[in-house]
Design a protein around this motif. Structure first.
Motif, mmCIF file in Angstrom:
data_model
loop_
_atom_site.group_PDB
_atom_site.id
_atom_site.type_symbol
_atom_site.label_atom_id
_atom_site.label_comp_id
_atom_site.label_asym_id
_atom_site.label_seq_id
_atom_site.Cartn_x
_atom_site.Cartn_y
_atom_site.Cartn_z
ATOM 1 N N ALA A 32 0.843 -1.195 0.000
ATOM 2 C CA ALA A 32 0.000 0.000 0.000
ATOM 3 C C ALA A 32 0.877 1.244 0.000
ATOM 4 C CB ALA A 32 -0.903 0.013 1.228
ATOM 5 N N TYR A 33 0.334 2.341 -0.510
ATOM 6 C CA TYR A 33 1.108 3.589 -0.473
ATOM 7 C C TYR A 33 0.211 4.798 -0.251
ATOM 8 C CZ TYR A 33 0.131 6.258 -4.832
ATOM 9 O OH TYR A 33 -0.429 7.042 -5.791
ATOM 10 N N VAL A 34 0.864 5.862 0.241
ATOM 11 C CA VAL A 34 0.285 7.205 0.221
ATOM 12 C C VAL A 34 1.319 8.106 -0.428
ATOM 13 C CG1 VAL A 34 -0.543 9.183 1.563
ATOM 14 C CG2 VAL A 34 -0.997 6.889 2.388
ATOM 15 N N GLY A 35 0.853 9.073 -1.221
ATOM 16 C CA GLY A 35 1.758 10.091 -1.743
ATOM 17 C C GLY A 35 1.464 11.417 -1.081
ATOM 18 N N TYR A 36 2.510 12.158 -0.773
ATOM 19 C CA TYR A 36 2.339 13.483 -0.174
ATOM 20 C C TYR A 36 3.074 14.531 -0.986
ATOM 21 C CZ TYR A 36 1.071 10.818 4.018
ATOM 22 O OH TYR A 36 0.486 9.954 4.906
ATOM 23 N N VAL A 65 5.960 5.209 0.961
ATOM 24 C CA VAL A 65 5.556 6.614 1.058
ATOM 25 C C VAL A 65 6.196 7.339 -0.110
ATOM 26 C CG1 VAL A 65 5.788 8.763 2.366
ATOM 27 C CG2 VAL A 65 5.242 6.623 3.554
ATOM 28 N N LEU A 66 5.343 7.931 -0.937
ATOM 29 C CA LEU A 66 5.849 8.702 -2.070
ATOM 30 C C LEU A 66 5.983 10.160 -1.658
ATOM 31 C CD1 LEU A 66 6.569 9.212 -5.040
ATOM 32 C CD2 LEU A 66 4.118 9.380 -5.512
ATOM 33 N N LEU A 67 7.202 10.660 -1.705
ATOM 34 C CA LEU A 67 7.433 12.087 -1.471
ATOM 35 C C LEU A 67 7.309 12.739 -2.849
ATOM 36 C CD1 LEU A 67 10.428 11.273 0.841
ATOM 37 C CD2 LEU A 67 8.210 12.171 1.620
ATOM 38 N N VAL A 70 7.710 16.049 -7.665
ATOM 39 C CA VAL A 70 7.334 16.500 -9.018
ATOM 40 C C VAL A 70 5.868 16.946 -9.049
ATOM 41 C CG1 VAL A 70 7.138 15.848 -11.446
ATOM 42 C CG2 VAL A 70 9.073 15.013 -10.100
ATOM 43 N N HIS A 71 5.019 16.223 -8.306
ATOM 44 C CA HIS A 71 3.609 16.623 -8.261
ATOM 45 C C HIS A 71 3.434 18.014 -7.648
ATOM 46 C CE1 HIS A 71 2.668 12.437 -9.250
ATOM 47 N NE2 HIS A 71 1.496 12.902 -9.633
ATOM 48 N N ALA A 72 4.145 18.284 -6.560
ATOM 49 C CA ALA A 72 4.051 19.614 -5.942
ATOM 50 C C ALA A 72 4.515 20.685 -6.931
ATOM 51 C CB ALA A 72 4.892 19.661 -4.668
ATOM 52 N N VAL A 154 -1.540 17.084 -16.224
ATOM 53 C CA VAL A 154 -0.604 15.954 -16.227
ATOM 54 C C VAL A 154 -0.587 15.277 -14.851
ATOM 55 C CG1 VAL A 154 1.825 15.306 -16.568
ATOM 56 C CG2 VAL A 154 0.813 17.133 -17.968
ATOM 57 N N TYR A 155 -0.799 16.081 -13.839
ATOM 58 C CA TYR A 155 -0.725 15.632 -12.444
ATOM 59 C C TYR A 155 -1.534 14.358 -12.157
ATOM 60 C CZ TYR A 155 -1.137 16.417 -7.276
ATOM 61 O OH TYR A 155 -1.132 16.302 -5.912
ATOM 62 N N PRO A 156 -2.860 14.349 -12.442
ATOM 63 C CA PRO A 156 -3.629 13.148 -12.090
ATOM 64 C C PRO A 156 -3.215 11.925 -12.914
ATOM 65 C CG PRO A 156 -4.998 14.681 -13.339
ATOM 66 C CD PRO A 156 -3.725 15.396 -13.017
ATOM 67 N N MET A 158 -0.173 11.255 -13.850
ATOM 68 C CA MET A 158 1.027 10.730 -13.187
ATOM 69 C C MET A 158 0.682 10.017 -11.888
ATOM 70 S SD MET A 158 3.963 13.624 -13.960
ATOM 71 C CE MET A 158 4.971 12.982 -12.636
ATOM 72 N N GLN A 159 -0.290 10.551 -11.167
ATOM 73 C CA GLN A 159 -0.675 9.879 -9.910
ATOM 74 C C GLN A 159 -1.215 8.479 -10.201
ATOM 75 O OE1 GLN A 159 -2.570 12.385 -7.022
ATOM 76 N NE2 GLN A 159 -3.451 10.685 -5.877
ATOM 77 N N ALA A 160 -1.969 8.354 -11.277
ATOM 78 C CA ALA A 160 -2.486 7.027 -11.655
ATOM 79 C C ALA A 160 -1.342 6.089 -12.038
ATOM 80 C CB ALA A 160 -3.482 7.156 -12.804
ATOM 81 N N ILE A 161 -0.401 6.611 -12.814
ATOM 82 C CA ILE A 161 0.735 5.768 -13.232
ATOM 83 C C ILE A 161 1.627 5.406 -12.045
ATOM 84 C CG2 ILE A 161 2.791 5.649 -14.736
ATOM 85 C CD1 ILE A 161 0.050 5.366 -16.187
ATOM 86 N N ASP A 162 1.698 6.298 -11.048
ATOM 87 C CA ASP A 162 2.448 5.964 -9.824
ATOM 88 C C ASP A 162 1.961 4.643 -9.239
ATOM 89 O OD1 ASP A 162 4.025 8.248 -9.783
ATOM 90 O OD2 ASP A 162 2.625 9.387 -8.536
ATOM 91 N N ILE A 163 0.644 4.515 -9.166
ATOM 92 C CA ILE A 163 0.059 3.321 -8.549
ATOM 93 C C ILE A 163 0.572 2.072 -9.265
ATOM 94 C CG2 ILE A 163 -2.110 2.100 -8.088
ATOM 95 C CD1 ILE A 163 -3.467 4.916 -7.942
ATOM 96 N N ASP A 176 -10.418 13.457 -0.644
ATOM 97 C CA ASP A 176 -10.177 14.432 -1.726
ATOM 98 C C ASP A 176 -9.431 13.811 -2.918
ATOM 99 O OD1 ASP A 176 -7.897 14.133 -0.164
ATOM 100 O OD2 ASP A 176 -7.310 16.241 -0.265
ATOM 101 N N GLN A 177 -8.844 12.626 -2.711
ATOM 102 C CA GLN A 177 -8.122 11.948 -3.803
ATOM 103 C C GLN A 177 -9.047 11.052 -4.635
ATOM 104 O OE1 GLN A 177 -4.751 12.800 -4.054
ATOM 105 N NE2 GLN A 177 -5.331 14.115 -2.338
ATOM 106 N N ARG A 178 -10.306 11.002 -4.243
ATOM 107 C CA ARG A 178 -11.242 10.032 -4.817
ATOM 108 C C ARG A 178 -11.336 10.075 -6.342
ATOM 109 N NH1 ARG A 178 -16.456 8.305 -5.898
ATOM 110 N NH2 ARG A 178 -16.854 6.458 -4.648
HETATM 111 N N1 LIG Z 1 -2.455 14.174 -4.759
HETATM 112 C C1 LIG Z 1 -1.775 14.021 -3.478
HETATM 113 C C2 LIG Z 1 -0.317 13.831 -3.650
HETATM 114 C C3 LIG Z 1 0.042 12.606 -4.446
HETATM 115 C C4 LIG Z 1 0.842 12.693 -5.567
HETATM 116 C C5 LIG Z 1 1.199 11.560 -6.303
HETATM 117 C C6 LIG Z 1 0.721 10.335 -5.890
HETATM 118 O O1 LIG Z 1 1.039 9.208 -6.608
HETATM 119 C C7 LIG Z 1 -0.097 10.226 -4.775
HETATM 120 C C8 LIG Z 1 -0.428 11.365 -4.066
HETATM 121 C C9 LIG Z 1 -2.071 15.269 -2.622
HETATM 122 O O2 LIG Z 1 -3.042 15.918 -2.813
HETATM 123 O O3 LIG Z 1 -1.341 15.617 -1.726
#
Ligand SMILES: N[C@@H](Cc1ccc(O)cc1)C(=O)O
Length: 317
Positions: A32-36, A65-67, A70-72, A154-156, A158-163, A176-178
């Motif tokens: 399992a993971y969470v990204g922040y 745990v994904l730091l 790049v998403h930020a 691009v953000y969402p 990439m989040q999907a591909i992260d999984i 909120d990530q739903r």
């Molecule tokens: N979207 C998350 C951050 C996040 C980024 C990439 C991920 O794969 C997962 C989570 C947030 O709102 O903080």
């Protein structure tokens, strides 16, 4: 508490519970993971998902745990160098909060998201997702979404591909990530990946009973001092009888009870003396019955939160 109970405690939604049960039967150590997005202030909202990761770790999961530096960056929070530095600080906070250092896999987004295979997958997914859908998925995650940038589309993706690329069975996050998670669930299969199970935690209200916002300073963060916490909780919203939107009760439910077997509310003899609660439900019932006063709850909440954050303070020194 058995494995499934521990996983389900204090979550708002599991998509889907049937899939989760199947996974538990099939795998001894699921992932399992969470990204922040790196954040200068780790607050009790972040800590809520950290608590869930600790539950999962206890239930035998392997945790990543994904730091998400790049998403930020894509979400216009700062330069890559700035967010990467904050990510180091966040990692130290998460470990101090009780994630097992040896058993938690900390990954920086920038360490793998710029590779060719990853990017090709993002591009493939970009052909399957409409602009409208990408934008909507960012409603509760994106900054300044009245005028979004392409990076925020691009953000969402990439989040999907992260999984997929992190190889996790479960994506954990606030509710909120739903919409991003649903986008992942609907599309990953077509790219040849597994469909992830999603666990969503509730989003905590601010201490004044309104939405949490850094501009309002209406939350506790892990680097608050002892006095600041007493001060903030003293003036927090805790209306007699209100259990729905009660930030003090939420602290007990999501932060204190998960870390303590029993909770003692300290009261002077003349107000009835100390009371011990064995569960959150028991405390909530007492609050509804008005047999415990908001002021007593506030003082005890401050004491417990300070105790929890003491270890963090020591590590961060
Ligand atoms: N979207 C998350 C951050 C996040 C980024 C990439 C991920 O794969 C997962 C989570 C947030 O709102 O903080």
């Amino acid at each position: 508490m058995d494995r499934l109970e521990l996983i389900k405690r204090n979550v708002q939604e599991i998509v889907t519970e049937g899939e989760l049960e199947e996974l538990l039967n099939k795998k001894e150590a699921p992932r399992a993971y969470v990204g922040y997005e790196p954040s200068g202030k780790i607050h009790m909202g972040h800590v809520l998902t950290v608590n869930k990761l600790i539950d999962l770790q206890k239930a035998g999961f392997e945790i990543t745990v994904l730091l998400a530096d790049v998403h930020a960056y894509l979400n216009r929070k700062g330069t890559l160098e700035e967010v990467r530095k904050i990510a180091d600080y966040n990692k130290r906070c998460f470990i101090a909060l009780g994630l097992d250092k040896e058993k938690t896999n900390f990954v920086y987004g920038s360490d793998y998201q710029l590779g060719a295979e990853y990017m090709l997958n993002v591009l493939k997914l970009s052909r399957a997702v409409t602009l409208n859908r990408a934008r909507r998925s960012m409603d509760e995650v994106g900054r300044a979404m009245d005028d979004p940038t392409v990076s925020q589309m691009v953000y969402p993706l990439m989040q999907a591909i992260d999984i997929a690329m992190l190889g996790v069975d479960i994506a954990v996050g606030g509710i909120d990530q739903r919409k991003i998670h649903m986008l992942a669930r609907e599309n990953l299969k077509n790219l040849g990946f597994e469909t992830p199970i999603c666990i969503h935690t509730p989003i905590l209200l601010g201490l004044d009973g309104t939405k949490m916002a850094s501009s309002k300073e209406n939350f506790i963060s892990v680097d608050d001092t002892e006095e600041e916490i007493y001060k903030k909780l003293k003036k927090a919203y805790c209306k007699i009888g209100d259990t729905e939107e009660n930030p003090i009760l939420a602290l007990f439910r999501y932060h204190i009870f998960p870390r303590y077997e029993t909770v003692v509310i300290e009261r002077p003899e003349k107000f009835g003396g100390n009371i011990t609660y064995m569960s959150y439900e028991e405390m909530e019932n007492a609050f509804v019955a008005e047999s415990v006063h908001p002021m007593d709850l506030k003082n005890s909440a401050a004491k417990y939160i300070n105790e929890i954050l003491d270890t963090v303070r020591k590590v961060l020194l």
